[in-house]
Design a protein around this motif. Structure first.
Motif, PDB file in Angstrom:
ATOM      1  N   LYS A 175       0.836  -1.208   0.000  1.00  0.00           N
ATOM      2  CA  LYS A 175       0.000   0.000   0.000  1.00  0.00           C
ATOM      3  C   LYS A 175       0.871   1.258   0.000  1.00  0.00           C
ATOM      4  CE  LYS A 175      -3.720   2.589   0.823  1.00  0.00           C
ATOM      5  NZ  LYS A 175      -4.815   2.789  -0.167  1.00  0.00           N
ATOM      6  N   ILE A 176       1.931   1.249   0.784  1.00  0.00           N
ATOM      7  CA  ILE A 176       2.820   2.411   0.858  1.00  0.00           C
ATOM      8  C   ILE A 176       3.493   2.655  -0.492  1.00  0.00           C
ATOM      9  CG2 ILE A 176       4.971   3.255   1.893  1.00  0.00           C
ATOM     10  CD1 ILE A 176       4.050   1.890   4.507  1.00  0.00           C
ATOM     11  N   PHE A 177       3.892   1.577  -1.162  1.00  0.00           N
ATOM     12  CA  PHE A 177       4.514   1.753  -2.480  1.00  0.00           C
ATOM     13  C   PHE A 177       3.494   2.261  -3.497  1.00  0.00           C
ATOM     14  CE2 PHE A 177       6.154   0.148  -6.611  1.00  0.00           C
ATOM     15  CZ  PHE A 177       7.282   0.944  -6.652  1.00  0.00           C
ATOM     16  N   GLU A 178       2.248   1.832  -3.390  1.00  0.00           N
ATOM     17  CA  GLU A 178       1.205   2.339  -4.282  1.00  0.00           C
ATOM     18  C   GLU A 178       1.010   3.843  -4.084  1.00  0.00           C
ATOM     19  OE1 GLU A 178      -2.138  -0.089  -3.350  1.00  0.00           O
ATOM     20  OE2 GLU A 178      -1.409  -1.827  -4.486  1.00  0.00           O
ATOM     21  N   ILE A 179       1.119   4.290  -2.831  1.00  0.00           N
ATOM     22  CA  ILE A 179       1.027   5.725  -2.544  1.00  0.00           C
ATOM     23  C   ILE A 179       2.191   6.462  -3.195  1.00  0.00           C
ATOM     24  CG2 ILE A 179       1.311   7.413  -0.666  1.00  0.00           C
ATOM     25  CD1 ILE A 179      -0.474   5.604   1.042  1.00  0.00           C
ATOM     26  N   PHE A 180       3.386   5.887  -3.098  1.00  0.00           N
ATOM     27  CA  PHE A 180       4.553   6.494  -3.742  1.00  0.00           C
ATOM     28  C   PHE A 180       4.328   6.622  -5.248  1.00  0.00           C
ATOM     29  CE2 PHE A 180       8.406   5.363  -6.180  1.00  0.00           C
ATOM     30  CZ  PHE A 180       9.129   6.532  -5.990  1.00  0.00           C
ATOM     31  N   GLU A 181       3.841   5.559  -5.875  1.00  0.00           N
ATOM     32  CA  GLU A 181       3.588   5.604  -7.317  1.00  0.00           C
ATOM     33  C   GLU A 181       2.549   6.663  -7.661  1.00  0.00           C
ATOM     34  OE1 GLU A 181       4.414   1.241  -9.132  1.00  0.00           O
ATOM     35  OE2 GLU A 181       2.646   1.385  -7.850  1.00  0.00           O
ATOM     36  N   SER A 182       1.531   6.803  -6.810  1.00  0.00           N
ATOM     37  CA  SER A 182       0.505   7.825  -7.036  1.00  0.00           C
ATOM     38  C   SER A 182       1.094   9.222  -6.871  1.00  0.00           C
ATOM     39  CB  SER A 182      -0.664   7.622  -6.067  1.00  0.00           C
ATOM     40  OG  SER A 182      -1.316   6.392  -6.294  1.00  0.00           O
ATOM     41  N   ALA A 183       2.017   9.375  -5.917  1.00  0.00           N
ATOM     42  CA  ALA A 183       2.668  10.674  -5.717  1.00  0.00           C
ATOM     43  C   ALA A 183       3.491  11.062  -6.943  1.00  0.00           C
ATOM     44  CB  ALA A 183       3.552  10.624  -4.475  1.00  0.00           C
ATOM     45  N   VAL A 184       4.211  10.101  -7.502  1.00  0.00           N
ATOM     46  CA  VAL A 184       4.992  10.363  -8.717  1.00  0.00           C
ATOM     47  C   VAL A 184       4.072  10.741  -9.868  1.00  0.00           C
ATOM     48  CG1 VAL A 184       6.508   9.330 -10.449  1.00  0.00           C
ATOM     49  CG2 VAL A 184       6.899   8.871  -8.012  1.00  0.00           C
ATOM     50  N   GLU A 185       2.961  10.025 -10.000  1.00  0.00           N
ATOM     51  CA  GLU A 185       1.991  10.327 -11.053  1.00  0.00           C
ATOM     52  C   GLU A 185       1.396  11.716 -10.866  1.00  0.00           C
ATOM     53  OE1 GLU A 185      -2.255   8.530 -12.730  1.00  0.00           O
ATOM     54  OE2 GLU A 185      -0.955   7.277 -11.478  1.00  0.00           O
ATOM     55  N   HIS A 186       1.108  12.083  -9.614  1.00  0.00           N
ATOM     56  CA  HIS A 186       0.560  13.418  -9.333  1.00  0.00           C
ATOM     57  C   HIS A 186       1.574  14.495  -9.690  1.00  0.00           C
ATOM     58  CE1 HIS A 186      -1.707  16.632  -7.532  1.00  0.00           C
ATOM     59  NE2 HIS A 186      -0.757  16.868  -6.652  1.00  0.00           N
ATOM     60  N   LYS A 187       2.838  14.262  -9.359  1.00  0.00           N
ATOM     61  CA  LYS A 187       3.880  15.234  -9.709  1.00  0.00           C
ATOM     62  C   LYS A 187       3.950  15.436 -11.213  1.00  0.00           C
ATOM     63  CE  LYS A 187       7.736  14.476 -10.958  1.00  0.00           C
ATOM     64  NZ  LYS A 187       9.078  14.482 -11.626  1.00  0.00           N
ATOM     65  N   GLN A 188       3.845  14.369 -11.960  1.00  0.00           N
ATOM     66  CA  GLN A 188       3.894  14.459 -13.417  1.00  0.00           C
ATOM     67  C   GLN A 188       2.711  15.247 -13.960  1.00  0.00           C
ATOM     68  OE1 GLN A 188       4.096  10.288 -14.299  1.00  0.00           O
ATOM     69  NE2 GLN A 188       6.332  10.195 -14.164  1.00  0.00           N
ATOM     70  N   SER A 189       1.554  15.125 -13.290  1.00  0.00           N
ATOM     71  CA  SER A 189       0.370  15.856 -13.736  1.00  0.00           C
ATOM     72  C   SER A 189       0.500  17.359 -13.514  1.00  0.00           C
ATOM     73  CB  SER A 189      -0.875  15.342 -13.010  1.00  0.00           C
ATOM     74  OG  SER A 189      -0.899  15.768 -11.655  1.00  0.00           O
ATOM     75  N   LEU A 190       1.444  17.761 -12.631  1.00  0.00           N
ATOM     76  CA  LEU A 190       1.639  19.179 -12.339  1.00  0.00           C
ATOM     77  C   LEU A 190       2.535  19.864 -13.366  1.00  0.00           C
ATOM     78  CD1 LEU A 190       2.107  19.057  -8.447  1.00  0.00           C
ATOM     79  CD2 LEU A 190       0.037  19.631  -9.724  1.00  0.00           C
ATOM     80  N   GLY A 191       3.112  19.080 -14.271  1.00  0.00           N
ATOM     81  CA  GLY A 191       3.964  19.673 -15.303  1.00  0.00           C
ATOM     82  C   GLY A 191       5.392  19.200 -15.200  1.00  0.00           C
ATOM     83  N   GLY A 192       6.284  19.990 -15.727  1.00  0.00           N
ATOM     84  CA  GLY A 192       7.674  19.567 -15.873  1.00  0.00           C
ATOM     85  C   GLY A 192       8.573  19.906 -14.703  1.00  0.00           C
TER      86      GLY A 192
END
Length: 330
Positions: free
Chosen positions: A297-314
């Motif tokens: 679950k913690i790693f899934e949160i990390f992956e979601s955080a990375v995905e969210h960062k990418q959605s914010l731009g470059g």
């Protein structure tokens, strides 16, 4: 910047090492979780390339099978270029810090000053102190830095006879209690400068900022609640957080969970990424993991955080997942 796992490093740079990354309460791996990991690993091994060595096979495993996040509550160390060690918080992770310090002491038999910075005194941030071996050695001088004028009384309270067999006031180490107001900057012999900033948390909490001679900045900001309603606060605090090379930040909840636990004093991974992006932080470490969350679950949160960062731009922000033993070089 690189991240590795080891004991205290013998190097010339500043090193930040994580010894406790769980929030609220220690969360040891349960037998059923361990069994599940083993069965998953065996299954993957059967499906793997038979020519792989054990080490090569291990490298192919997903995070939640390759590592354990760790069970200990909050404790982080900073080692400066002079080899001095600064400790942030005294959760159960401080026990391992103390074991290493005492092992080093028996090799050198030198008196040692240890600077400990206390973000706040909720139990998961002080409960390791009675098991921190240096407090029982007279050659250790512990300097406690905090915003609390009554910190000595607070630490004494958890070692009353009803709760622990040894009173804090009777242990053998030397103790100093140093008041650390928000407008103060402490400078140490190595040139390390430390300053603090208040955070929103029930009863209050404090973030600490370390800046070395070369201008590299590490900030520790656990037990803080930032929400979408706090954008003004987020931007007002930018001078303190702006441009940090490394920010270890409370990211205990998912976004949905943060809505149901409003005013509990912790931040969602989504807001942590928002804050780090707004502050132009270079490296963000997600920490203070929810004790009920599995490694998967913690790693899934990390992956979601990375995905969210990418959605914010470059934005060049790099996101890391806190686990016990991990270290960062500045």
């Amino acid at each position: 910047m690189s991240d590795k796992e080891s004991r205290f490093p013998k190097i010339e740079e500043v090193v930040v090492q994580l010894f406790g990354v769980r929030g609220s309460i220690a969360a040891p791996l349960r037998n059923q979780d361990y069994k599940s990991k083993i069965l998953d690993i065996v299954s993957k091994y059967k499906a793997s390339d038979a020519s792989l060595s054990p080490e090569e096979f291990w490298k192919t495993l997903p995070y939640h099978l390759k590592f354990v996040t760790g069970s200990d509550t909050t404790c982080v160390t900073v080692t400066d270029s002079d080899g001095e060690i600064y400790i942030l918080d005294m959760g159960t992770g401080i026990r391992n810090v103390g074991d290493q310090l005492v092992a080093d002491y028996f090799k050198k038999k030198e008196k040692k000053n240890i600077n400990i910075f206390v973000t706040h005194t909720h139990w998961d941030h002080i409960q390791g102190l009675p098991f921190f071996k240096p407090i029982y050695f007279p050659d250790f001088n512990l300097r406690f830095h905090s915003v609390y004028g009554d910190l000595s009384d607070r630490l004494e309270a958890q070692q009353q006879p009803e709760f622990f067999p040894v009173r804090f006031s009777t242990v053998s180490c030397r103790k100093e209690f140093i008041h650390f107001p928000a407008d103060k900057v402490f400078e140490f012999p190595s040139g390390m400068k430390v300053e603090c900033f208040p955070l929103r948390h029930p009863g209050g909490s404090t973030s600490f900022k370390f800046t070395n001679r070369e201008g590299k900045v590490f900030i520790f900001a656990t037990d803080a609640e930032f929400t979408g309603q706090d954008m003004e606060i987020i931007h007002e605090s930018t001078p303190f957080f702006s441009g940090a090379d490394l920010l270890v930040m409370d990211s205990q909840y998912t976004l949905d969970e943060s809505f149901s636990k409003f005013d509990w004093g912790h931040t969602s991974y989504t807001m942590s990424v928002n804050c780090a992006t707004s502050w132009n932080v270079k490296n963000l470490v997600l920490t203070h993991h929810e004790p009920s969350y599995s490694d998967q679950k913690i790693f899934e949160i990390f992956e979601s955080a990375v995905e969210h960062k990418q959605s914010l731009g470059g934005h060049p922000l790099k996101i890391h997942l806190a686990r016990e033993g991990l270290r960062f070089h500045l």
